[in-house]
Design a protein around this motif. Structure first.
Motif, PDB file in Angstrom:
ATOM      1  N   TYR A   1     -34.098  -7.367  -1.458  1.00 25.88           N
ATOM      2  CA  TYR A   1     -33.486  -8.488  -0.728  1.00 25.88           C
ATOM      3  C   TYR A   1     -34.147  -9.770  -1.197  1.00 25.88           C
TER       4      TYR A   1
ATOM      5  N   THR B   1     -28.855  -7.401  -1.510  1.00 28.07           N
ATOM      6  CA  THR B   1     -28.427  -8.545  -0.704  1.00 28.07           C
ATOM      7  C   THR B   1     -29.175  -9.794  -1.141  1.00 28.07           C
TER       8      THR B   1
ATOM      9  N   ASP C   1     -23.573  -9.506  -0.578  1.00 26.54           N
ATOM     10  CA  ASP C   1     -23.944  -8.106  -0.466  1.00 26.54           C
ATOM     11  C   ASP C   1     -23.068  -7.303  -1.412  1.00 26.54           C
TER      12      ASP C   1
ATOM     13  N   THR D   1     -34.153 -11.627   8.936  1.00 25.89           N
ATOM     14  CA  THR D   1     -33.146 -11.029   8.048  1.00 25.89           C
ATOM     15  C   THR D   1     -33.743  -9.941   7.168  1.00 25.89           C
TER      16      THR D   1
ATOM     17  N   VAL E   1     -31.761  -6.501   7.063  1.00 23.04           N
ATOM     18  CA  VAL E   1     -31.248  -6.024   5.777  1.00 23.04           C
ATOM     19  C   VAL E   1     -31.898  -4.679   5.432  1.00 23.04           C
TER      20      VAL E   1
ATOM     21  N   GLU F   1     -30.140  -1.993   7.014  1.00 20.76           N
ATOM     22  CA  GLU F   1     -28.754  -1.869   6.566  1.00 20.76           C
ATOM     23  C   GLU F   1     -27.752  -2.340   7.627  1.00 20.76           C
TER      24      GLU F   1
ATOM     25  N   VAL G   1     -23.982  -7.449   6.701  1.00 16.06           N
ATOM     26  CA  VAL G   1     -24.557  -8.677   6.164  1.00 16.06           C
ATOM     27  C   VAL G   1     -24.235  -9.879   7.041  1.00 16.06           C
TER      28      VAL G   1
ATOM     29  N   SER H   1     -26.769  -9.972   9.822  1.00 15.82           N
ATOM     30  CA  SER H   1     -28.053 -10.497   9.355  1.00 15.82           C
ATOM     31  C   SER H   1     -28.017 -12.018   9.250  1.00 15.82           C
TER      32      SER H   1
END
Length: 517
Positions: free
Chosen positions: A392, A426, A440, A469, A473, A476, A479, A482
């Protein structure tokens, strides 16, 4: 019915009294054989639901007293309460069903119940399922009632929401934000969004990055030097915050089972006690003590009247770690990485995260979240390209453009390119007042508008966004969820000065619930 002695009780101005005076009123009423009913709440934007609730509560006894939550403890997000405690109390006192009103001194009614000792404490039907109250307040309040034989009662009136009314019928948020929230709450119910927050509870998180002491030197600007084009200021006061990775660790801590902060501090400048005190009690610190470098201090000189930042002075040695210092950090990583399942790297570009450290992180971290910041101290040399792998990545728009060497091009291709280069599932791009753009691999691109109301200080907003976030993330979460949670949390940060306080879980959850009403 015989009311307590107060010849002017019908005038709303005389019905608002101090909390201690209210305790005297209830004591006198009890001595007269009257049954006391107590209601407590925020009552921000008094509406028909409140009126019906209070009228129904009145029927449980002879005297209805109401206490309101002080402004400082209204945990419904930035910009709340919309009305001051004094205004809310005055509005309640104007109701015929209410006998007396006082402003509380505590976050909940627990202590107040002990003072007033009501026969009945009335709440709306939405509190009937006590386990659904995430704050645990209703359970504590019921326990306080049992101490003197009081009982918890519920009114069964149609419920309304002040938060919903304020969001939909005032200019608290722009039309763009209201439209987004309407669409978002249809796709993602509050329970699903908060499940993403709760899922972080089992995470074991390692945060690594530079410790920064943010120092605010408040000044009065007294004019320009008569002989030089120099601004002259007079010092007023100093405020210090735990910044950098300390702030990130503090924001993560309320949401996780275990948080370790791995960082470096100066061993000779006497800052260790301050740094330790700035960390939340639940954060486990792992310090690399640097003998020949100070703890980084960023000193900002601020006009205290307008809160304009005049200039900054950085006290630091930004050369890369070498020799025993680098070896100590690498050894600490060897020990820490197997003990954590999420690693959050916030790289401020001041020499801590050397190529060897980056290599170990990218090869061994189980889930790696990276933010490589561009700031005045690193002169743009610190970009996310130094990380060949990340799960991420979050960057400010200018950091993404700097890394991509693309000043004006569209953002989506740049975000996708970073994802491909780092292998990141992401990528989030924060854009200040324009919200954030997220990419994503499964969901594609999602835009979330900024959710901030009042903005006092933008410092640390990106760190706050990163903190929540990275957790969602890693879990999972969708998105869009998040991005929403990141912007909601950043909104709380910009509403205060510096890092005066970290975002705690219970108020944050309440803020999210209010946004989704």
């Amino acid at each position: 019915m015989t009311r307590p002695s107060n010849s002017n009780w019908q005038r709303s101005g005389d019905k608002v009294i101090a909390l201690e005076a209210l305790a005297d009123v209830t004591e006198n009423a009890r001595a007269c054989g009257q049954k006391i009913v107590h209601c407590h709440g925020v009552f921000d934007l008094l509406h028909v639901g409140h009126l019906r609730h209070l009228e129904a509560a009145r029927r449980f006894g002879d005297l209805l007293v109401v206490t309101v939550t002080p402004d400082a403890f209204v945990n419904k997000g930035p910009g709340r309460p919309a009305f001051s405690a004094e205004s809310r109390a005055e509005a309640l006192a104007a109701l015929a069903s209410v006998d007396f009103v006082a402003i509380n001194r505590w976050p909940t009614a627990v202590e107040t119940i002990g003072m007033l000792r009501p026969h009945a404490y009335a709440k709306g039907s939405e509190y009937a399922d006590k386990n659904a109250d995430r704050t645990g307040g209703i359970i504590d309040e019921e326990a306080a009632l049992s101490g003197h034989g009081g009982r918890l009662v519920f009114t069964d009136e149609a419920t309304y929401s002040s938060s919903h009314l304020l969001q939909h019928h005032t200019d608290m948020y722009s039309q763009e934000v209201r439209t987004f929230l309407g669409d978002f709450r249809e796709e993602y119910p509050s329970a699903e969004v908060l499940a993403a927050v709760d899922a972080a509870a089992s995470r074991r998180v390692l945060v690594i990055g530079e410790t920064i002491i943010d120092e605010y030197q408040y000044c009065d600007a007294i004019g320009k030097s008569s002989k030089e084009p120099t601004l002259a200021v007079k010092p007023y006061s100093v405020e210090r915050f735990g910044g950098g990775i300390l702030a990130v660790a503090n924001h993560v801590a309320p949401f996780c089972e275990q948080v370790t902060a791995l960082t470096a501090i100066g061993s000779q400048d006497g800052s260790r006690a301050f740094v330790e005190g700035a960390l939340a009690a639940s954060v486990q610190p792992r310090f690399i003590e640097l003998e020949h470098a100070p703890t980084i201090t960023k000193r900002r000189f601020i006009d205290r009247y307008f809160f304009h930042k005049l200039f900054e002075v950085y006290e630091m040695d930004d050369s890369e770690l070498t020799g025993p210092d680098e070896a100590a950090l690498l050894d600490a990583l060897d020990e820490a990485l197997p003990q954590h399942d999420v690693v959050i790297v916030v790289d401020y570009g001041h020499g801590l995260l050397t190529p060897r450290v980056v290599d170990k992180l990218t090869k061994q971290a189980p889930f790696l979240a990276v933010n490589a910041q561009s700031n005045a101290g690193n002169l743009g040399y610190n970009t996310v390209s130094k990380y060949p792998r990340a799960d991420y990545v979050t960057l400010a728009e200018n950091e993404l453009r700097l890394d991509s060497r693309d000043r004006h091009g569209p953002l989506p291709p740049l975000a996708r390119r970073v994802s491909e280069r780092c292998g990141a599932r992401t990528v989030a791009v924060t854009r200040g007042a324009q919200g954030c753009l997220l990419f994503d691999r499964s969901a594609g691109f999602v835009e979330v508008p900024a959710l901030a109301g009042t903005i006092k200080d933008r410092m640390g907003a990106g760190d706050t966004f990163m903190a929540i976030t990275a957790l969602t993330v890693a879990g999972e979460a969708p998105v869009a969820v998040s991005g929403f949670l990141g912007n909601a949390m950043a909104a709380g940060t910009v509403a205060t000065v510096g890092h005066r306080g970290c975002i705690d879980k219970a108020p944050f959850v309440r803020h999210v619930e209010c946004l989704l009403k």
